[in-house]
Structures are given as C-alpha cells and as structure tokens.
Scaffold this motif. Sequence first.
Motif, PDB file in Angstrom:
ATOM      1  N   CYS A 157      52.111 -20.696  94.503  1.00 11.51           N
ATOM      2  CA  CYS A 157      51.316 -20.216  95.634  1.00 11.51           C
ATOM      3  C   CYS A 157      50.137 -21.144  95.916  1.00 11.51           C
ATOM      4  CB  CYS A 157      50.824 -18.797  95.358  1.00 11.51           C
ATOM      5  SG  CYS A 157      52.124 -17.535  95.482  1.00 11.51           S
TER       6      CYS A 157
ATOM      7  N   GLU B 201      54.622 -15.291 101.935  1.00  9.99           N
ATOM      8  CA  GLU B 201      53.987 -14.064 102.425  1.00  9.99           C
ATOM      9  C   GLU B 201      53.509 -13.162 101.293  1.00  9.99           C
ATOM     10  OE1 GLU B 201      58.354 -13.078 101.890  1.00  9.99           O
ATOM     11  OE2 GLU B 201      57.163 -14.774 102.627  1.00  9.99           O
ATOM     12  N   ASP B 202      54.003 -13.382 100.069  1.00  7.71           N
ATOM     13  CA  ASP B 202      53.606 -12.557  98.919  1.00  7.71           C
ATOM     14  C   ASP B 202      52.529 -13.223  98.060  1.00  7.71           C
ATOM     15  OD1 ASP B 202      55.527 -10.656  99.647  1.00  7.71           O
ATOM     16  OD2 ASP B 202      57.093 -11.638  98.462  1.00  7.71           O
ATOM     17  N   CYS B 203      51.965 -14.318  98.531  1.00 13.50           N
ATOM     18  CA  CYS B 203      51.063 -15.115  97.695  1.00 13.50           C
ATOM     19  C   CYS B 203      49.617 -14.617  97.672  1.00 13.50           C
ATOM     20  CB  CYS B 203      51.076 -16.577  98.157  1.00 13.50           C
ATOM     21  SG  CYS B 203      52.499 -17.522  97.551  1.00 13.50           S
TER      22      CYS B 203
ATOM     23  N   HIS C  61      58.654 -17.384  99.364  1.00 12.65           N
ATOM     24  CA  HIS C  61      57.937 -16.117  99.568  1.00 12.65           C
ATOM     25  C   HIS C  61      56.424 -16.317  99.675  1.00 12.65           C
ATOM     26  CE1 HIS C  61      61.706 -14.002  98.948  1.00 12.65           C
ATOM     27  NE2 HIS C  61      61.875 -14.667  97.813  1.00 12.65           N
TER      28      HIS C  61
END
Length: 364
Positions: free
Chosen positions: A191, A229-231, A227
């Motif tokens: 991330c 968006e999940d960071c 992903h």
Amino acid sequence: MSLSSRALLALVALSSVSLAKEVGYFDSSSSCADPKGFATCYENADTTYSNCVNNNCAGGSESCYNSCGGSTSCMNEQCPGLGIDCINACECERSALQIDCAGQRCLVYSCEYQATTLDYLSFCLNPDRDGLPYWPTPDDAPDSCSCNTGQIEQKLYLITNQMDTCSNNQTNIGQMTDVDGITDYAQACICCSFSAIISAIWGTCPDTQPSLLAADEWFAGLLNPGHWEDCGPYLENYDCAGDLGFGRADAGGITEFYSPGNMRTNGTKSLYNLDGVVSTPVSGDVFTWTFASSLAHTVTVSSADATATGTKVSGGSDVTATGTGMSTATGTAESDVKPGVGSSLIVPSWTIASIFGILVLSTL
C-alpha cells in the motif's frame, strides 16, 4: 562562424522543411537540426531491428515482420513462435540506436526525446540507467518538456525496488510473532508503494493530465488488482516514509502519501515543450553513453553549428478529464506533442509478479 556559412546553413534548414516528417515521436522539422539525416538514421535503426527479429528469433520471417509493420505487440500476437523476449531484445537494440539518432540531431531535453529514452528503458533488461545521455532532464533546461517524465520514471523505478526491500526486511519481520502481523506488514509495504507511485506521478507534474503519464496503466495493471481501495487503514497505521523506508532518496524520496479517499486533484494540461533555444550539441561534438553494463556508444553530432529552436512558449492546452481523481486518471486529450509520448511509463511485468509473490509468501 562566417556570414556565408550562416546563410548556407539557413538555406539548408529551409530546404529541409519540405522534406521533414514525423519520425518516431519527433516532428523533425521543428525539433531536429538535420531532418533528412534524422529520418535516414531511424530507417537504419528499423533495418537493424528487422534483421535482428528475422535472423535471431525462432520462426522469424520477413512476412511476419512486414505484415505487422514491425509492431512488437502485433508480432507477439500473430507470430507467437518468435518469442516476446527475443522481440524485446531486438527492440532494445533499436531503441538504443534511436537514442543515438536523437542525440546526433535533435533537442535532447524535449518531450519527444524523453519518450524515446522511456522506450529504451521499457524494452531493455537491466539497462544502465546512470549511463543514459541527458537523463533525466536537468531542472529548468531550455526547451525542455513541460513534465519531467525522466524524474517520474526514476522515482517509479526506485519505489518498486523499495517495495521488495520493504517486504523482505528481516529486521522488521523478525519483531513480529504472529502470522496476521506479518501479513499486515506485507500489505502495508504494498500500500505504501502504491501511494508513493501516485505521489510520483501526480506530485512531479501536478498540472499535467495524469492519463498522459500512464497513470491509467498503473491503476489497471497494478493498483486495482492489488486492491488499492482497501489501503486506507494500512496507510494510517504505518509510517511509509520512515519505518517502511519510502522517504529515503534511494527509495524515491516520497514525502507525501495519498490514500484512496484523499487523492490529489487531476491536472488538466497536455504535454508541451517549453520555449528556448538549444544549440546542438549540448555536450560537445562527441559524447559517449553506456548501453547495458559495459557497451559504450560513441555518438558524433551531425553539426556543431546547427541549432533547433523550440516555439512553444507557455501553457499547454487544457484537456477534459473524465476520472474523479479518487481511483483513476482516465481522460482523453489532444496533446501539444505527438500522442503517446508519455505512454512508455509502463508497469514492468516483474513488478506485477513481485506484488502477488509478496502476498502469497506472506500467507504461507
């Protein structure tokens, strides 16, 4: 230089205008001192590439090359027996020769020269980055590109290297006692690298439409599958710049880290060359640069008296961005330089493989 010599040079330049054409990324009439010689140099590089593919790649043939017009992607799709690694090796050689051509005759700080060098870096395996001529462009160089894509590429390269370094940091991992902690740490490395990539593109050239700098390709090839968006939680709980090392100069020197819900606004400008006059050559009549680890290219400039003049003074056209800046950079533009100039800031395939390798290993 005598008046008669200057007059002769002016006549030669004037007569060359009618012969000028787009060659590679260049409009040779406005950015090259010897348009005809430049076109011939590129033709010779194309011949070298054709011979390399036809003579060295398994199943190589002129029919395959000719039917695809020399397109690497076309040959890989239509003639898979050639092997993409072999095609790329030949493309690497051609790109090196094209750098020679541009260095001999053209503006070496322009958007077009930057794109030519980016092609070389994208096709060549383990190139000698420090040996490249005029790379990256010095700050405030005359007739330089409005966006220093060389600086962006350099940061992206260091960031992706740091992603591996971070995930393999045994000192940090050794302090963790449970599997969940190790998994979270690996995800934090990813991330932080994603956020650093965004900062490298948006932060280096904040006024430029990011889709012109291959931002869409980085999202599609790396951030979205990883992903991004999940960071958010990982970026809040880990010190990307300090503890995870992305703030170091040899890791990209990133100081500002964006999160999925806090993205920088997209720039709106196209790529264009700044005003200025650059005398050819910048580094003297002869310069040498290093291809691969030890193979030196010695380049003799076509005319030490010739000059190429930039005409773009300021601005760059505004472009319409359809992305929100939250998770994508999509947008189309009529660029002030030839389309595709920034597209070589591509995602290296080894970077994609590395990320998913980190995730797999962290769960074992």
